[in-house]
Design a protein around this motif. Structure first.
Motif, PDB file in Angstrom:
ATOM      1  N   PHE B 201     -30.972   6.666  -3.732  1.00 52.98           N
ATOM      2  CA  PHE B 201     -31.198   5.316  -4.661  1.00 52.98           C
ATOM      3  C   PHE B 201     -29.472   4.883  -5.249  1.00 52.98           C
ATOM      4  CE2 PHE B 201     -35.590   6.409  -5.231  1.00 52.98           C
ATOM      5  CZ  PHE B 201     -36.051   5.189  -5.390  1.00 52.98           C
ATOM      6  N   LYS B 202     -28.657   6.316  -5.488  1.00 53.36           N
ATOM      7  CA  LYS B 202     -27.290   6.416  -6.593  1.00 53.36           C
ATOM      8  C   LYS B 202     -26.550   5.270  -5.329  1.00 53.36           C
ATOM      9  CE  LYS B 202     -28.449   9.864  -9.122  1.00 53.36           C
ATOM     10  NZ  LYS B 202     -28.389  10.772  -9.158  1.00 53.36           N
ATOM     11  N   THR B 203     -26.848   5.392  -3.999  1.00 49.42           N
ATOM     12  CA  THR B 203     -25.571   4.859  -2.991  1.00 49.42           C
ATOM     13  C   THR B 203     -26.243   3.424  -2.703  1.00 49.42           C
ATOM     14  OG1 THR B 203     -25.788   7.009  -1.711  1.00 49.42           O
ATOM     15  CG2 THR B 203     -25.024   5.132  -0.413  1.00 49.42           C
ATOM     16  N   VAL B 204     -27.370   3.180  -3.348  1.00 50.75           N
ATOM     17  CA  VAL B 204     -28.184   1.623  -2.429  1.00 50.75           C
ATOM     18  C   VAL B 204     -27.070   0.590  -4.299  1.00 50.75           C
ATOM     19  CG1 VAL B 204     -29.245  -0.383  -3.246  1.00 50.75           C
ATOM     20  CG2 VAL B 204     -29.949   1.429  -1.892  1.00 50.75           C
ATOM     21  N   GLU B 205     -27.259   1.579  -5.378  1.00 52.79           N
ATOM     22  CA  GLU B 205     -26.779   0.940  -6.754  1.00 52.79           C
ATOM     23  C   GLU B 205     -25.407   0.973  -6.981  1.00 52.79           C
ATOM     24  OE1 GLU B 205     -27.029   3.487  -9.461  1.00 52.79           O
ATOM     25  OE2 GLU B 205     -25.927   3.195 -10.718  1.00 52.79           O
ATOM     26  N   THR B 206     -24.390   1.927  -6.080  1.00 53.85           N
ATOM     27  CA  THR B 206     -23.371   1.712  -6.255  1.00 53.85           C
ATOM     28  C   THR B 206     -22.538   0.498  -5.260  1.00 53.85           C
ATOM     29  OG1 THR B 206     -23.161   4.486  -6.613  1.00 53.85           O
ATOM     30  CG2 THR B 206     -21.119   3.428  -5.610  1.00 53.85           C
ATOM     31  N   ALA B 207     -22.868   0.734  -3.735  1.00 49.76           N
ATOM     32  CA  ALA B 207     -22.914  -0.347  -2.867  1.00 49.76           C
ATOM     33  C   ALA B 207     -23.278  -2.083  -3.348  1.00 49.76           C
ATOM     34  CB  ALA B 207     -23.524  -0.347  -1.966  1.00 49.76           C
ATOM     35  N   ALA B 208     -24.425  -2.176  -4.108  1.00 48.99           N
ATOM     36  CA  ALA B 208     -24.625  -3.254  -4.998  1.00 48.99           C
ATOM     37  C   ALA B 208     -23.776  -3.817  -6.276  1.00 48.99           C
ATOM     38  CB  ALA B 208     -26.178  -3.383  -5.575  1.00 48.99           C
ATOM     39  N   GLY B 209     -23.315  -2.882  -7.279  1.00 52.38           N
ATOM     40  CA  GLY B 209     -21.789  -3.464  -8.331  1.00 52.38           C
ATOM     41  C   GLY B 209     -20.769  -3.264  -7.256  1.00 52.38           C
ATOM     42  N   THR B 210     -20.954  -2.267  -6.598  1.00 52.97           N
ATOM     43  CA  THR B 210     -18.943  -2.738  -6.089  1.00 52.97           C
ATOM     44  C   THR B 210     -19.206  -3.668  -4.867  1.00 52.97           C
ATOM     45  OG1 THR B 210     -19.274  -0.554  -5.068  1.00 52.97           O
ATOM     46  CG2 THR B 210     -16.921  -2.149  -4.096  1.00 52.97           C
ATOM     47  N   GLY B 257     -32.823  -2.297 -10.621  1.00 58.50           N
ATOM     48  CA  GLY B 257     -34.040  -1.494  -9.825  1.00 58.50           C
ATOM     49  C   GLY B 257     -34.068  -0.340  -9.506  1.00 58.50           C
ATOM     50  N   SER B 258     -32.728   0.064  -9.008  1.00 59.20           N
ATOM     51  CA  SER B 258     -32.224   1.199  -8.186  1.00 59.20           C
ATOM     52  C   SER B 258     -32.021   2.368  -9.472  1.00 59.20           C
ATOM     53  CB  SER B 258     -31.319   1.015  -6.932  1.00 59.20           C
ATOM     54  OG  SER B 258     -30.162   0.387  -7.703  1.00 59.20           O
ATOM     55  N   GLU B 259     -31.295   1.497 -10.657  1.00 58.96           N
ATOM     56  CA  GLU B 259     -30.669   2.322 -11.497  1.00 58.96           C
ATOM     57  C   GLU B 259     -31.760   2.686 -12.550  1.00 58.96           C
ATOM     58  OE1 GLU B 259     -26.810   0.867 -13.013  1.00 58.96           O
ATOM     59  OE2 GLU B 259     -27.940   0.173 -13.542  1.00 58.96           O
ATOM     60  N   LEU B 260     -32.726   1.749 -12.569  1.00 58.83           N
ATOM     61  CA  LEU B 260     -33.616   2.060 -13.241  1.00 58.83           C
ATOM     62  C   LEU B 260     -35.058   3.324 -12.540  1.00 58.83           C
ATOM     63  CD1 LEU B 260     -34.905  -1.783 -15.514  1.00 58.83           C
ATOM     64  CD2 LEU B 260     -33.940   0.391 -16.168  1.00 58.83           C
ATOM     65  N   SER B 261     -34.728   2.837 -11.517  1.00 60.97           N
ATOM     66  CA  SER B 261     -35.686   4.261 -11.095  1.00 60.97           C
ATOM     67  C   SER B 261     -35.574   5.416 -11.003  1.00 60.97           C
ATOM     68  CB  SER B 261     -36.224   3.643  -9.504  1.00 60.97           C
ATOM     69  OG  SER B 261     -36.218   2.606  -9.211  1.00 60.97           O
ATOM     70  N   VAL B 262     -33.790   5.353 -10.802  1.00 61.13           N
ATOM     71  CA  VAL B 262     -33.081   7.077 -11.093  1.00 61.13           C
ATOM     72  C   VAL B 262     -33.553   7.032 -12.819  1.00 61.13           C
ATOM     73  CG1 VAL B 262     -30.867   8.485 -11.131  1.00 61.13           C
ATOM     74  CG2 VAL B 262     -31.577   6.268  -9.843  1.00 61.13           C
ATOM     75  N   GLY B 263     -32.909   6.150 -13.621  1.00 58.43           N
ATOM     76  CA  GLY B 263     -33.437   6.786 -14.836  1.00 58.43           C
ATOM     77  C   GLY B 263     -34.827   7.213 -15.266  1.00 58.43           C
ATOM     78  N   LEU B 264     -36.058   6.503 -14.945  1.00 56.42           N
ATOM     79  CA  LEU B 264     -36.939   6.810 -15.191  1.00 56.42           C
ATOM     80  C   LEU B 264     -37.561   8.619 -14.114  1.00 56.42           C
ATOM     81  CD1 LEU B 264     -39.332   3.735 -13.775  1.00 56.42           C
ATOM     82  CD2 LEU B 264     -38.997   4.505 -16.427  1.00 56.42           C
TER      83      LEU B 264
END
Lengths: 122, 274
Positions: B201-210, B257-264
């Motif tokens: 999830f963190k990889t997807v999130e970082t890629a999207a943000g970049t 979506g991935s960020e909030l999934s990691v948080g939950l």
């Protein structure tokens, strides 16, 4: 036809309800709920600032072909976008607050703020 | 710590709330001779936001810079070619949803800050939950697991629909991402069969943000400003219109979506210490 002042006053009353909850509740989760109520009240106040009598949402569609040049058929879109930001930040702060509450519960085995601090650290 | 009586606390809280309430509400009913809330604001024509609706913000700001005066006197010279749904092509911004045109075009920098705030708060959640003992997942009932298998694809589909139509209908990246995170929460709560790794999830999130920041810098290179719209806008109201905004909103949906999934996930089972 709604007087805008009615929206303002109702949102301020909701804010005061949330403030009363923050001041009197002892349970941390209930305090977070009260903070969320205060956030919602602030959002309603901002949306009320953007309301224009007899207007619809600022989205062009089949039923709303164009913006009237006299400017009376859509409400102000700027507060809506600001409130979008505020809602997302509210989600972030609530998540952080819940994480702190979880850690406090695991440390003190209670959510009541008056019973916290009985241990020797505090 | 002194235990105050419950009623005393409530009494003082009521006094504080009442005093604050009188101060906050009294300006609306003030009968003094000062300046009041303007009745002109009852019409969008008397607000600056009209230019967001007419999509002529650049013309209006140029005109006001040239004549260097009060906004209401200078606005007469602004040319108004009204935008019409399904007819206007290549307007200043593409979306039919005017809120999206503000959030992702005129004030996109604000949205970048918003994404950053959400990222930092979820980072704080991960830091607070680090080393928290992982709770064992309870055995769920058959109804729960079968219902999750049935519901999760539909929830994901609704989330993707919401962020792909962000430029036409209410919604967008943030609500769509929240809906997707709800689907993942349902999966976390039902079973241990799914092999979740927070790292993915963190990889997807970082890629999207970049990619979002890269697109913003591409606007700086191809046009003149950060987050400038350098892709074609298309016809107002079509699904395939305002391409840059669709791309950025989809990336925001994936990121949120991935960020909030990691948080939950962190709140549910705790963050593992790497």
């Amino acid at each position: 036809m709604i007087d805008n002042r009615l929206i303002y006053v109702m949102s301020l009353l909701l804010f005061l309800v949330g403030l009363y909850g923050v001041l009197t509740r002892k349970n941390i989760l209930k305090m977070l709920v009260a903070v969320s109520i205060m956030e919602t009240a602030a959002n309603i106040f901002l949306i009320g600032l953007g309301y224009i009598s007899n207007s619809s949402a600022p989205i062009l569609s089949e039923s709303l072909k164009q913006v009237n040049l006299l400017g009376s058929n859509i409400s102000d879109p700027l507060p809506h976008s600001l409130v979008l930001t505020a809602i997302v930040i509210g989600v972030g702060t609530t998540a952080l607050g819940i994480a702190i509450a979880v850690r406090l519960y695991s440390h003190y085995r209670t959510l009541n703020i008056n019973k916290m601090g009985d241990k020797d650290e505090l | 710590m002194r235990e105050t009586s419950f009623n005393t606390g409530k009494f003082f809280a009521l006094i504080i709330v009442a005093v604050l309430g009188i101060f906050m509400i009294s300006p609306f009913f003030d009968t003094g001779s000062g300046k009041k809330i303007s009745p002109r604001l009852e019409n969008l024509k008397d607000r600056v936001s009209l230019h967001y609706g007419l999509k002529n913000v650049n013309d209006a700001s140029k005109n006001i810079e040239e004549c260097q005066g009060d906004y209401y006197t200078c606005r007469e010279g602004v040319k108004c070619n009204n935008v019409i749904y399904k007819e206007t092509a290549d307007a200043e911004t593409g979306p039919a949803n005017l809120v999206t045109s503000i959030v992702l075009d005129y004030r996109a920098f604000d949205t970048l800050g918003e994404i950053t705030v959400l990222f930092i708060s979820i980072l704080g959640v991960a830091l607070l939950m680090t080393g928290f003992p992982a709770l064992p997942v309870k055995n769920e009932s058959m109804i729960q697991s079968a219902g999750a298998k049935f519901l999760v694809p539909i929830i994901m589909l609704v989330g993707i629909y919401i962020f792909l139509h962000g430029h036409l209908t209410p919604g967008g990246g943030f609500p769509g991402g929240a809906v997707i995170a709800t689907g993942f929460l349902l999966m976390f709560m039902t079973s241990g069969d799914y092999n979740f790794r927070s790292r993915r999830f963190k990889t997807v999130e970082t890629a999207a943000g970049t990619i979002i920041v890269a697109l913003a810098i591409a606007g700086l290179i191809f046009k003149d400003s950060f987050f400038a719209n350098f892709l074609p806008n298309g016809r107002l109201g079509d699904l395939f219109s305002s391409f840059l905004i669709v791309i950025i909103y989809s990336l925001i949906g994936i990121k949120v979506g991935s960020e909030l999934s990691v948080g939950l996930r962190n709140l549910y089972t705790g963050e593992k210490d790497d």
